[in-house]
Write an enzyme that holds these catalytic residues in place. Structure first.
Site, PDB file in Angstrom:
ATOM      1  N   GLU A 271     -36.074 -12.471 -34.412  1.00  0.00           N
ATOM      2  CA  GLU A 271     -37.327 -13.019 -34.050  1.00  0.00           C
ATOM      3  C   GLU A 271     -38.003 -12.925 -32.855  1.00  0.00           C
ATOM      4  O   GLU A 271     -39.301 -12.522 -32.589  1.00  0.00           O
ATOM      5  CB  GLU A 271     -36.780 -14.513 -34.267  1.00  0.00           C
ATOM      6  N   TYR A 272     -37.240 -12.717 -31.698  1.00  0.00           N
ATOM      7  CA  TYR A 272     -37.734 -12.488 -30.449  1.00  0.00           C
ATOM      8  C   TYR A 272     -38.567 -10.979 -30.417  1.00  0.00           C
ATOM      9  O   TYR A 272     -39.576 -10.996 -30.238  1.00  0.00           O
ATOM     10  CB  TYR A 272     -36.785 -12.333 -29.317  1.00  0.00           C
TER      11      TYR A 272
ATOM     12  N   LYS B 283     -19.933 -14.722  -3.392  1.00  0.00           N
ATOM     13  CA  LYS B 283     -20.617 -13.806  -2.683  1.00  0.00           C
ATOM     14  C   LYS B 283     -20.448 -12.663  -3.600  1.00  0.00           C
ATOM     15  O   LYS B 283     -19.589 -11.751  -3.882  1.00  0.00           O
ATOM     16  CB  LYS B 283     -19.941 -13.244  -1.330  1.00  0.00           C
TER      17      LYS B 283
ATOM     18  N   GLU C 281     -29.177 -11.645  -5.039  1.00  0.00           N
ATOM     19  CA  GLU C 281     -28.310 -10.528  -4.937  1.00  0.00           C
ATOM     20  C   GLU C 281     -28.572  -9.735  -6.319  1.00  0.00           C
ATOM     21  O   GLU C 281     -28.530 -10.447  -7.536  1.00  0.00           O
ATOM     22  CB  GLU C 281     -26.796 -10.947  -4.872  1.00  0.00           C
TER      23      GLU C 281
ATOM     24  N   LYS D 252     -22.274 -22.486   3.050  1.00  0.00           N
ATOM     25  CA  LYS D 252     -23.627 -22.657   4.050  1.00  0.00           C
ATOM     26  C   LYS D 252     -23.850 -24.226   4.444  1.00  0.00           C
ATOM     27  O   LYS D 252     -23.582 -24.916   3.205  1.00  0.00           O
ATOM     28  CB  LYS D 252     -24.886 -22.147   3.239  1.00  0.00           C
TER      29      LYS D 252
HETATM   30  C1  5U1 Z   1     -26.363 -12.228   3.197  1.00  0.00           C
HETATM   31  C2  5U1 Z   1     -26.107 -13.199   2.222  1.00  0.00           C
HETATM   32  C3  5U1 Z   1     -25.537 -13.090   1.087  1.00  0.00           C
HETATM   33  N1  5U1 Z   1     -25.190 -14.271   0.347  1.00  0.00           N
HETATM   34  N2  5U1 Z   1     -24.637 -14.259  -0.790  1.00  0.00           N
HETATM   35  C4  5U1 Z   1     -24.672 -15.637  -1.225  1.00  0.00           C
HETATM   36  N3  5U1 Z   1     -24.224 -16.127  -2.256  1.00  0.00           N
HETATM   37  N4  5U1 Z   1     -25.369 -16.279  -0.358  1.00  0.00           N
HETATM   38  C5  5U1 Z   1     -25.803 -15.539   0.680  1.00  0.00           C
HETATM   39  N5  5U1 Z   1     -26.578 -15.713   1.739  1.00  0.00           N
HETATM   40  C6  5U1 Z   1     -26.682 -14.511   2.503  1.00  0.00           C
HETATM   41  O1  5U1 Z   1     -27.340 -14.585   3.800  1.00  0.00           O
HETATM   42  C7  5U1 Z   1     -27.795 -16.073   4.199  1.00  0.00           C
HETATM   43  C8  5U1 Z   1     -26.735 -16.830   4.648  1.00  0.00           C
HETATM   44  C9  5U1 Z   1     -28.740 -15.995   5.226  1.00  0.00           C
END
Ligand code: 5U1
Length: 322
Positions: A34-35, A114, A172, A289
């Site tokens: 359908e898409y 990460k 990312e 963070k």
């Molecule tokens: C280099 C980097 C890579 N990463 N990966 C995530 N998940 N957050 C994140 N934040 C980054 O840098 C900020 C803390 C500035």
């Protein structure tokens, strides 16, 4: 004629909506066939009325011509790297320093996987993707707009209306494990060189002059922050900003969690370490963070990396399997 324009706009909105559900929310509502029918109807209408084609139409993801060379993009806000912690003690030291500088007992962090890909900056002006660039040396990177436009999980147009006039999204770009295996299988079948790992495969796929090659590679993006923001204030916490990005149709990892204090930080790390092999993408650690932006202001940066964030790395893969 107005009804053709209306039909074209209606198809674009519908296709963008289904793209979002399929590639960003991973929960399609209609069958692929359908898409495809919707997309073919839009392609046919645009072929009959070329003057109505706009760069943000879902039919315009794959550019026709390769670019001659990569333009250089100067990051108005530098894309920083992260300090690394290799042990719980180093994470405890990071948390102690943060608490000491803030003069607070327990700090709320946001913990994020990460991803083992490459950092990307995407600039949206009036909700349209106008530029995408690699991190490069943090100060300037390569213009890879023509290739990022081919990544289905990257919206060409933001959803809703309350987004800032200019919004730089950072994230990312990576190649999921399954896509990586399939790509290397195809390479073996064709007698081509195989990629060593998904990170190299993503970097090689993104840095192509011809977007048609990138379009054929299984790339995805998870957004994890913002750079330049003009035209309106965003939320006052990192978690609030990530919710806003999701609201605008940008893809954010569902693994991201708010955690309070060192104990919950390490619980998150251990839990993700246990699930690492099952995740559909490669990760090389967890990023913590500080969540409140006012607290980040107090903490600032050291030469090359922020004082308010740290990457807690897993032992290298081979050690894990030994
Ligand atoms: C280099 C980097 C890579 N990463 N990966 C995530 N998940 N957050 C994140 N934040 C980054 O840098 C900020 C803390 C500035």
């Amino acid at each position: 004629s107005p009804n053709v324009e209306q039909r074209i706009q209606q198809l674009r909105d519908e296709i963008n909506h289904h793209n979002y559900l399929y590639y960003v929310e991973d929960s399609p509502e209609i069958p692929d066939v359908e898409y495809d029918r919707l997309l073919r109807e839009l392609q046919a209408l645009e072929a009959k009325h070329p003057a109505l084609v706009t760069p943000d139409s879902p039919t315009q993801r794959v550019g026709a011509e390769p670019v001659k060379a990569f333009g250089e993009v100067k990051h108005q806000i530098p894309m920083l790297s992260l300090d690394n912690a290799f042990s719980d003690d180093e994470v405890a030291e990071f948390d102690r320093r943060v608490r000491e500088r803030l003069g607070s007992e327990r700090v709320e962090y946001v913990a994020e996987p990460k991803l083992d890909g490459l950092a990307l900056s995407m600039l949206y002006e009036d909700g349209r993707l106008v530029q995408a660039a690699t991190r490069g040396d943090g100060v300037s990177g390569e213009d890879v707009t023509h290739n990022v436009r081919t990544i289905a999980s990257v919206p060409l147009r933001l959803m809703g209306k309350d987004y800032p006039a200019r919004l730089e999204v950072r994230g990312e770009v990576y190649m999921p494990k399954q896509g990586f295996e399939a790509l290397n299988q195809r390479a073996r079948d064709k007698g081509d060189k195989e990629f060593v790992n998904p990170r190299n495969a993503a970097a090689g796929s993104l840095r192509q002059l011809d977007p048609r090659i990138t379009a054929a590679r299984p790339l995805a993006v998870y957004c994890y922050g913002v750079g330049l923001v003009e035209g309106r204030e965003l939320a006052s916490t990192h978690s609030g900003i990530l919710e806003q990005l999701q609201h605008w149709g940008l893809r954010v990892s569902p693994e991201i969690k708010r955690v309070i204090g060192l104990d919950q930080v390490l619980v998150y790390y251990e839990a993700l370490a246990r699930r690492r092999a099952e995740l559909p993408y490669e990760i090389d650690g967890v990023v913590y963070k500080v969540n409140r932006l006012d607290q980040r202001e107090v903490l600032g940066f050291v030469a090359r990396a922020p004082r308010w964030a740290i990457a807690h790395k897993f032992p290298a893969q081979e050690e894990m399997t030994r």
